[in-house]
Structure formats: C-alpha cells, structure tokens
Design an enzyme around this catalytic site. Structure first.
Site, PDB file in Angstrom:
ATOM      1  N   THR A 154       4.243   5.953   7.124  1.00 21.24           N
ATOM      2  CA  THR A 154       4.926   6.937   6.277  1.00 21.24           C
ATOM      3  C   THR A 154       5.102   8.249   7.036  1.00 21.24           C
ATOM      4  OG1 THR A 154       3.531   6.012   4.571  1.00 21.24           O
ATOM      5  CG2 THR A 154       4.727   8.003   3.984  1.00 21.24           C
ATOM      6  N   ARG A 181       8.652  -5.048  -2.960  1.00 19.27           N
ATOM      7  CA  ARG A 181       7.330  -4.447  -2.812  1.00 19.27           C
ATOM      8  C   ARG A 181       7.473  -2.913  -2.752  1.00 19.27           C
ATOM      9  NH1 ARG A 181       4.970  -0.790   1.031  1.00 19.27           N
ATOM     10  NH2 ARG A 181       2.745  -1.138   1.102  1.00 19.27           N
ATOM     11  N   GLY A 183       5.214   0.671  -2.208  1.00 20.16           N
ATOM     12  CA  GLY A 183       3.926   1.173  -1.723  1.00 20.16           C
ATOM     13  C   GLY A 183       3.482   2.423  -2.465  1.00 20.16           C
ATOM     14  N   ASP A 184       2.607   3.154  -1.827  1.00 15.45           N
ATOM     15  CA  ASP A 184       2.020   4.363  -2.433  1.00 15.45           C
ATOM     16  C   ASP A 184       2.985   5.548  -2.456  1.00 15.45           C
ATOM     17  OD1 ASP A 184       1.594   4.070   0.502  1.00 15.45           O
ATOM     18  OD2 ASP A 184       1.015   6.180   0.296  1.00 15.45           O
ATOM     19  N   THR A 203      -0.953   8.644   4.371  1.00 16.62           N
ATOM     20  CA  THR A 203      -0.272   7.584   5.138  1.00 16.62           C
ATOM     21  C   THR A 203      -1.263   6.448   5.367  1.00 16.62           C
ATOM     22  OG1 THR A 203       0.609   7.007   7.335  1.00 16.62           O
ATOM     23  CG2 THR A 203      -0.677   9.027   7.202  1.00 16.62           C
ATOM     24  N   GLY A 204      -0.757   5.237   5.310  1.00 15.12           N
ATOM     25  CA  GLY A 204      -1.624   4.069   5.492  1.00 15.12           C
ATOM     26  C   GLY A 204      -1.051   2.901   4.706  1.00 15.12           C
ATOM     27  N   GLY A 206      -0.111   0.987   1.784  1.00 13.86           N
ATOM     28  CA  GLY A 206       0.099   1.496   0.436  1.00 13.86           C
ATOM     29  C   GLY A 206      -0.780   0.865  -0.618  1.00 13.86           C
TER      30      GLY A 206
HETATM   31  N1  GLY Z   1       2.250   4.026   3.045  1.00 12.42           N
HETATM   32  C1  GLY Z   1       3.503   3.411   3.054  1.00 12.42           C
HETATM   33  C2  GLY Z   1       3.545   2.096   2.461  1.00 12.42           C
HETATM   34  O1  GLY Z   1       2.529   1.420   2.376  1.00 12.42           O
HETATM   35  O2  GLY Z   1       4.596   1.686   2.039  1.00 12.42           O
END
Ligand code: GLY
Length: 268
Positions: A154, A181, A183-184, A203-204, A206
């Site tokens: 991210t 899908r 994410g976060d 960031t990581g 999600g």
């Molecule tokens: N952190 C971004 C994702 O997992 O989509």
C-alpha cells in the site's frame, strides 16, 4: 504542515527518493489536497503498487482500493477498476453523503463525474501474473499459497496542519488475489484513521490488518504512550507472520515503524 508518506512495507529504502518526489509534487497549502496530492503522485509512479503499476488479480483484472479521512469524514473506494487515480475518486466520494463505494458501482460513479478510462497495467505486473499462474500450475493450492503471501505494498500519506490531521491511502492489493477481494485500505480503522489525536496509515497484508483494526489500535495508543511508541507497539503486537508498517502524525510530529524495510519520506 508536517507530512510523512510511505511506499509500502517491504519496499526498499532506495525508493525513499520517489516517495520524497511524491511529497514535493503533492504538497499544497491545504491539508486535504496535500494527502490526496501525495498519494496521487505515488499512484502515477509505476514503481508503487497503487494506481498505474497496481498488482493484477489472478484473472488479469486490476481492482484498486483507496481512502481519505479528514475532519471526521471519509471518502473511500474499493475494488474500483480502470481509473488513473483511485484516491481522487475517493476524494470525490468524500464530498457526497456516502462513505464507501465498491466494485462496478465505484467505477460507474467515477465515470459519471468525469474520470476517464485508464489502463493501470504494466509489463512488470503482467510478468508477475504469469509467475503466479506458473506457481499455481506447479503444485500448491491457491488458499495455501495465499496464507504465506506477505505485504500489500500500500502507499499512504498522513499530514497535520494547525491541529488538524488527514490520512490518505491507496493500493492495488496483494498477489494471489482473487477478483472481489478487498483489503484493509478502504476500511476505516484498518488501513487508516484520522482524528483529534493524529492520523495513521497502515501497510501490510490486509486480512491481518482488518482482524486487528491496526490503524485504530495505533490511533488509540497515541495519547496513552506517545506517537512513536504507539507505532512500535502495533508492530510488536503484530505476531501473525506477515509484515506490517505504519506511519503516523500527531502533536509530537511524525513517526513510522515497520517489521521490515519500508520506503518513506517526510516534510517537517
Ligand atoms: N494492505 C493492502 C492490501 O492488503 O490490500
């Protein structure tokens, strides 16, 4: 104004200069325009996994997530397709009574307000997609492979100005990602948060950041233990095996913490 931006956990520190260039290009007098501008600049740089240069889903499509939070209001898009700057669509959603638009509805909304069609794919991501399919054909089950996927790369930016805080985030998601899908990054408290104590972007992977409400956890720790320790604590608590990174801004200035290298730059 104080600003910190990152290019994703796992991204090499040689990329700091590209993050710095995004800050230089995105900086303006207005805090909201600054976080959106910095993230837009990173979306336009194909070195980052956001906007042009986003990772591809296993079906070859590109679905992107982005969000901005400021003054207790949020604008976010999830799984949006074929736009150049998802964060700018999120900024447009911010101006509406809605908070989050997803999938084809988000793309249709972007078109309805004038965002033209844009192909964010790059040759590098097409090659990565081929590599993913080769790995899938060779042996493992998709869900087994996905368990070991790390980081989402991210991009994000947080800023403070005269006691106000703003956060912006954008991503093309993870590798080995199926269509639909999310994410976060477009989810408040997971990928971002901004309030009276400061602003945080994560960031990581999600899925893990969602389960732990990582951005909100960090935000709540800021008044308790201070900005840097809040970031460090959330990294320490992230014992799930995937990487994590955070940037934050508060009355003490800017801070960052990550479980592995993370490109970043700041303006203080
Ligand atoms: N952190 C971004 C994702 O997992 O989509």
């Amino acid at each position: 104004m104080k600003i910190i931006a990152h290019g994703g956990v796992g991204s090499p520190r040689e990329v700091d200069k590209d993050v710095q260039r995004a800050i230089d290009n995105g900086l303006s007098d207005d805090i909201f325009d600054t976080v959106v501008g910095v993230v837009s600049a990173m979306e336009d740089d194909p070195i980052f996994n956001a906007g042009t240069g986003s990772r591809m889903r296993l079906d070859g499509s590109i679905q992107m997530d982005a969000a901005v939070m400021y003054k207790g209001n949020i604008g976010a898009v999830a799984a949006i397709e074929s736009v150049k700057n998802p964060i700018q669509v999120a900024a447009a959603v911010y101006e509406t009574p809605y908070v989050l638009l997803a999938c084809s509805g988000a793309t249709e909304y972007a078109r309805s307000i004038g965002f033209s069609s844009h192909d964010p794919s790059t040759e590098k991501r097409k090659k990565e997609l081929q590599d993913m399919h080769d790995k899938l054909h060779e042996h493992e089950e998709l869900m087994d492979i996905y368990q070991s996927v790390d980081g989402g790369d991210t991009v994000g930016c947080v800023a403070s100005h005269e006691g106000e805080y703003a956060a912006a985030v954008s991503t093309g998601g993870t590798n080995f990602c199926i269509r639909g899908r999310i994410g976060d990054s477009p989810l408040v408290g997971c990928g971002f948060y901004a309030g009276e104590h400061g602003a945080v972007v994560t960031t990581g992977k999600g899925e893990e950041l969602i389960k732990k409400l990582s951005a909100y956890r960090c935000y709540l720790l800021i008044p308790e233990i201070g900005l840097q320790k809040a970031c460090d604590r959330v990294v320490e608590e992230h014992t799930v095996g995937s990487s994590i990174g955070l940037i934050a801004v508060g009355k003490e200035g800017v801070a960052s913490s990550s479980s592995k290298q993370m490109s970043q730059a700041s303006f203080k």
